[in-house]
Design a protein around this motif. Structure first.
Motif, PDB file in Angstrom:
ATOM      1  N   ARG A 288       0.837  -1.200   0.000  1.00  0.00           N
ATOM      2  CA  ARG A 288       0.000   0.000   0.000  1.00  0.00           C
ATOM      3  C   ARG A 288       0.875   1.254   0.000  1.00  0.00           C
ATOM      4  NH1 ARG A 288      -3.686   0.680   5.267  1.00  0.00           N
ATOM      5  NH2 ARG A 288      -1.587   0.844   6.155  1.00  0.00           N
ATOM      6  N   GLY A 289       1.907   1.229   0.831  1.00  0.00           N
ATOM      7  CA  GLY A 289       2.842   2.364   0.879  1.00  0.00           C
ATOM      8  C   GLY A 289       3.589   2.497  -0.440  1.00  0.00           C
TER       9      GLY A 289
ATOM     10  N   ALA B  99       1.406   4.131  -2.990  1.00  0.00           N
ATOM     11  CA  ALA B  99       1.265   5.571  -2.735  1.00  0.00           C
ATOM     12  C   ALA B  99       2.479   6.319  -3.279  1.00  0.00           C
ATOM     13  CB  ALA B  99       1.110   5.817  -1.236  1.00  0.00           C
TER      14      ALA B  99
ATOM     15  N   CYS C 222      -4.644   2.090  -6.667  1.00  0.00           N
ATOM     16  CA  CYS C 222      -4.701   1.563  -5.298  1.00  0.00           C
ATOM     17  C   CYS C 222      -5.715   2.375  -4.492  1.00  0.00           C
ATOM     18  CB  CYS C 222      -3.325   1.636  -4.631  1.00  0.00           C
ATOM     19  SG  CYS C 222      -3.328   1.031  -2.928  1.00  0.00           S
TER      20      CYS C 222
ATOM     21  N   TYR D 134      -5.807   2.274  -1.236  1.00  0.00           N
ATOM     22  CA  TYR D 134      -5.175   2.472   0.082  1.00  0.00           C
ATOM     23  C   TYR D 134      -6.062   1.936   1.200  1.00  0.00           C
ATOM     24  CZ  TYR D 134      -2.643   5.464  -3.067  1.00  0.00           C
ATOM     25  OH  TYR D 134      -1.967   5.912  -4.153  1.00  0.00           O
ATOM     26  N   CYS D 135      -6.267   0.636   1.184  1.00  0.00           N
ATOM     27  CA  CYS D 135      -7.185  -0.012   2.123  1.00  0.00           C
ATOM     28  C   CYS D 135      -6.927   0.426   3.565  1.00  0.00           C
ATOM     29  CB  CYS D 135      -7.038  -1.530   2.054  1.00  0.00           C
ATOM     30  SG  CYS D 135      -7.727  -2.196   0.542  1.00  0.00           S
ATOM     31  N   GLU D 136      -7.964   0.917   4.183  1.00  0.00           N
ATOM     32  CA  GLU D 136      -7.936   1.186   5.607  1.00  0.00           C
ATOM     33  C   GLU D 136      -9.383   1.098   6.069  1.00  0.00           C
ATOM     34  OE1 GLU D 136      -6.317   5.048   6.283  1.00  0.00           O
ATOM     35  OE2 GLU D 136      -7.655   6.008   4.872  1.00  0.00           O
TER      36      GLU D 136
END
Lengths: 69, 768
Positions: free
Chosen positions: B32-33, B36, B310, B312-314
């Motif tokens: 994920r990072g 980004a 992406c 950015y799953c949270e």
């Protein structure tokens, strides 16, 4: 303890004593804290002026600081 | 809250759980990072992420078989991210940025037999840990089967680079070793711990039976020996499996050398489940961007576009809805930690006080949270603790508690049997805010109830104590409730008919021995009054109050009443058990006025039509504005023909304060024909002011009555300041703790107020 001066020339006069206000040392307190400040006061009857900008500015800031201690 | 409670609470919040890709990755690469950084073209930062987690990124990054891909949440709304090809792009266009540190040498003779990718990884990890390994292969080069499998994807120089890296960390590399069973047997003597890489080491050369391998530690039955890598059962060869096994074995071997448990706390090693919760609803679909040239891989532009898919799953599901969490930029886990730290401060500033007092205690986040994180409960309990230990800032709830006291006092409170009767089967309890907002409507609805219910219906103007409860004033709250119960008992324990959802919630939770019914459910069962206002043609959006969250029957009755009177209604985007607070709950708008405004705007923004309908007096008060038309359902049912329920002005703090007292006085005289009581002389002072000054007083939580008191005191004692230039007067008065100042001038039959302010700092008492 040092004295902060908030005394500023003002058009307000004491109505009862018909006197202009003069700078004077005043002990103000809040939540066990004591501050020596200089405010405009009637020299005859000690009527103390807390101007709006002081009450809603510095004074409020200090009150909130002391409340969070 | 003690530390174990903190830990238990923290564990409920899943925001810091690994995203699905990272959890599924056997070595937990922060994909994920990485996405980004790549989406922003921050290539060095992207490379750092790989350098931090991947052994030999120049190899692994080029040929990662992306076991994470089936877990990518993007798949629900398009194709899963091409994480492998993006890693390849990253390592192709960057060199090493970050070199993980090497720990001081700790001793121990370590051998790695077989230099496939798992052997290389084990040797690298052990050497970094201060256990320089001897990496032995029969081949003339490193990599085991990799170079043959990867072909053109791996330029030969990457193995030179890997060799240099290993040597840099102190590893010894022996290539072209002639290995037979006897030599290997001698290694068992020579080395304290050995790793066998099945991708590059021939099992037939083992001087002992390989037996079973422990799946967690990769320990073989032979003491000090570990084995992994190669092909797993009938699965295809996976380079990630090699990396995972090498890393897992290195940790086991390090622990073995230390003589500590090989098995403790290894649950999150390797691909593991995650509790992460991510909602993809509302995110536009997007298909995979593939490289125009599969051989060359992504261009910079293609990589940026693919990485930008992406999501950015949270989790943050609660934060997405809650004005409070958004304002303080916290999610529950960080919030409770701040609260815990705040409470632990002995000397110094408790900077989270305002945050603790700003929660509306509405429970919306708890309903949203997959783990029911109880933010409201934590904030409420903390307030009680702050009060109990003398750490509650006195100004936080002073205004609301002052108003509660006033409402409970002789100016406003009233409890009477129905005129002409001496017993009550029911007792109408409109609540403090409804009485202050719509005294006329309260009077008409009471009259209506007396006409339609048998057995006598008394009236009880008072307060349920909610402000004390919300302020954390447990003792005060308990006293208020106990007095209320005594009074109800003296009336013969009638059934309370309660208009306000907050009162209903309070009684339900804290006074279960009281018989209570919701006014809405009572009205729904009665013939409804004739509607005396023009029913709108377009639907009104129903706004459920936050305190009706657990009152399904109340919500249903409100809708049933609307249907019966032909009032067209529609639903909010978020309502019912998910309804937002308008800013009044938990005394939010008193402890944090700007946030109260934001909460009201957020709630009003859930409307699906231009006009709204509330059935909580404070919801209506807070949401009605110059642009929002909002009616209160009780006002629709019992409308004053002269006042349109949708456009009635907001009443405001001073208005509500004043009207509560007036309602009592009027009802005493109209319904019970009591002689009028004389009211305090300062109330007779006529005070005019611009709307601007009215707003200013509201913002400063100053009542018009406070200003009347100042002026009354000044004018009766002659103690005030005078400005000859404009004829204005300035005076102060301290009824209890707060000193109020009024700047005013005399007018024909009263005064004009020009400003009002207050302070809590105490001045020395002047001689009068």
């Amino acid at each position: 303890m040092s004295t902060f001066s908030f005394a500023e020339a003002t058009e307000w006069r004491c109505a009862a004593c018909d006197q202009p206000l003069q700078p004077a040392k005043v002990r103000v307190t809040y939540l066990n804290s004591v501050f020596n400040v200089e405010l405009m006061v009637c020299p005859a009857c000690d009527f103390i002026l807390v101007p709006e900008n002081l009450a809603t500015g510095k004074m409020l800031e200090v009150e909130q600081l002391l409340e969070d201690k | 809250m003690d530390q174990s409670q903190l830990r238990a609470l923290e564990a409920l919040c899943i925001q810091e759980e690994m995203p699905f890709c990272t959890a599924a990755c056997p070595i937990h690469v922060d994909a994920r990072g990485l996405m980004a950084c790549l989406a922003k073209d921050e290539l060095r930062e992207a490379r750092k992420i790989l350098d931090r987690t991947m052994p030999f990124p120049e190899i692994l990054g080029r040929i990662c078989d992306q076991p994470c891909r089936p877990f990518c949440k993007r798949a629900e709304i398009g194709d899963p991210l091409a994480i492998g090809p993006l890693e390849r792009y990253c390592v192709s266009v960057t060199g090493t940025v970050l070199k993980p540190p090497k720990l001081p040498i700790k001793g121990g003779a370590v051998a790695v037999l077989g230099a496939g990718f798992s052997g290389m990884t084990a040797a690298l990890d052990l050497s970094r840990k201060g256990r320089p390994a001897t990496l032995i292969t029969a081949r003339a080069r490193l990599g085991g089967s990799l170079p043959d499998r990867a072909g053109a994807l791996l330029p030969p120089e990457v193995f030179d680079q890997a060799e240099a890296t290993l040597k840099g960390y102190g590893a010894d590399i022996v290539k072209g070793a002639s290995l037979d069973r006897e030599t290997v047997d001698s290694f068992l003597e020579k080395y304290d711990v050995i790793y066998f890489d099945w991708d590059d080491f021939d099992r037939d050369l083992l001087p002992f039976s390989s037996g079973t391998t422990d799946p967690v530690t990769l320990a073989l039955e032979q003491k000090g020996c570990f084995g992994g890598g190669g092909v797993e059962g009938d699965k295809p060869f996976s380079v990630m499996h090699q990396a995972e096994n090498g890393r897992r074995a290195a940790l086991s071997m390090e622990r073995y050398l230390q003589g500590v448990s090989l098995t403790a706390q290894r649950e999150k090693e390797g691909a593991c489940p995650t509790r992460m919760y991510t909602v993809t609803e509302g995110i536009p679909r997007a298909s995979e961007i593939t490289a125009a040239s599969p051989i060359d891989g992504y261009t910079a532009e293609e990589a940026r576009a693919e990485a930008a898919r992406c999501i950015y799953c949270e989790c943050l599901e609660c934060v997405k809805k809650c004005a409070y969490l958004q304002e303080f930029q916290e999610y529950p886990k960080t919030l409770v930690r701040k609260i815990y730290n705040n409470q632990a401060i002995v000397q110094g500033t408790r900077s989270a006080n305002r945050m603790i007092n700003s929660c509306s205690l509405c429970w919306q986040c708890t309903v949203i949270c997959p783990n029911d994180f109880p933010v409201a409960e934590v904030c409420h309990a903390t307030r009680q603790e702050m009060v109990a230990t003398g750490h509650m800032p006195p100004s936080a709830h002073a205004f609301a508690l002052g108003e509660m006291e006033y409402t409970l006092g002789e100016d406003c409170a009233l409890i009477r049997h129905q005129p002409g009767t001496t017993a009550s089967r029911y007792l109408f309890f409109p609540g403090c805010q409804l009485a202050g907002t719509y005294p006329d409507t309260v009077e008409r609805s009471y009259t209506y109830l007396t006409q339609h219910l048998e057995g006598g219906i008394g009236l009880f103007l008072s307060c349920c104590g909610a402000p004390a409860d919300w302020a954390g004033q447990s003792e005060l709250f308990s006293d208020v409730l106990s007095d209320l119960k005594t009074l109800v008992g003296q009336m013969g324990k009638p059934t309370l008919i309660v208009a306000c959802s907050s009162c209903l919630a309070i009684f339900g939770k804290h006074a279960p021995d009281l018989e209570v019914m919701s006014l809405w459910q009572v009205l729904d069962a009665l013939p409804l009054p004739e509607i005396r206002f023009d029913i709108p043609k377009t639907p009104l959006t129903i706004h459920d109050p936050c305190t009706a969250r657990y009152q399904e029957g109340v919500r249903a009755s409100v809708r049933s009443i609307c249907a019966k009177i032909g009032l067209p209604v529609t639903e909010t985007t978020i309502g019912a058990e998910l309804a937002d607070c308008c800013g009044y709950g938990g005394l939010m708008q008193f402890a944090n006025r700007p946030l109260g405004g934001k909460a009201a705007d957020l709630k009003a923004g859930r409307s699906t039509t231009d006009e709204g309908l509330a059935y909580c007096a404070m919801c209506r008060e807070n949401m009605v504005g110059s642009k929002t038309h909002m009616a209160h359902l009780l006002d629709c049912l019992f409308a004053d023909p002269k006042k349109d329920p949708l456009t009635r002005a907001r009443v405001g703090l001073s208005g509500r304060h004043e009207q509560r007292a007036r309602l009592k006085a009027r009802l005493q005289s109209t319904l019970w024909q009591d002689p009028a009581e004389s009211s305090a002389p300062h109330r007779a002072i006529r005070l005019e002011m611009d709307d601007e000054i009215r707003v200013l007083l509201e913002e400063r939580l100053i009542l018009v009555e406070d200003m009347q008191k100042v002026i009354h005191q000044a004018e009766t004692t002659g103690r005030y300041l005078h400005n000859p230039a404009n004829g204005r007067r300035l005076a102060s008065f301290k009824p209890a703790v707060v000193t109020y100042w009024a700047e005013y001038e005399p007018a024909d039959d009263g005064f004009i107020l020009h400003s009002g302010y207050s302070h809590r700092m105490q001045l020395p008492e002047a001689d009068s």
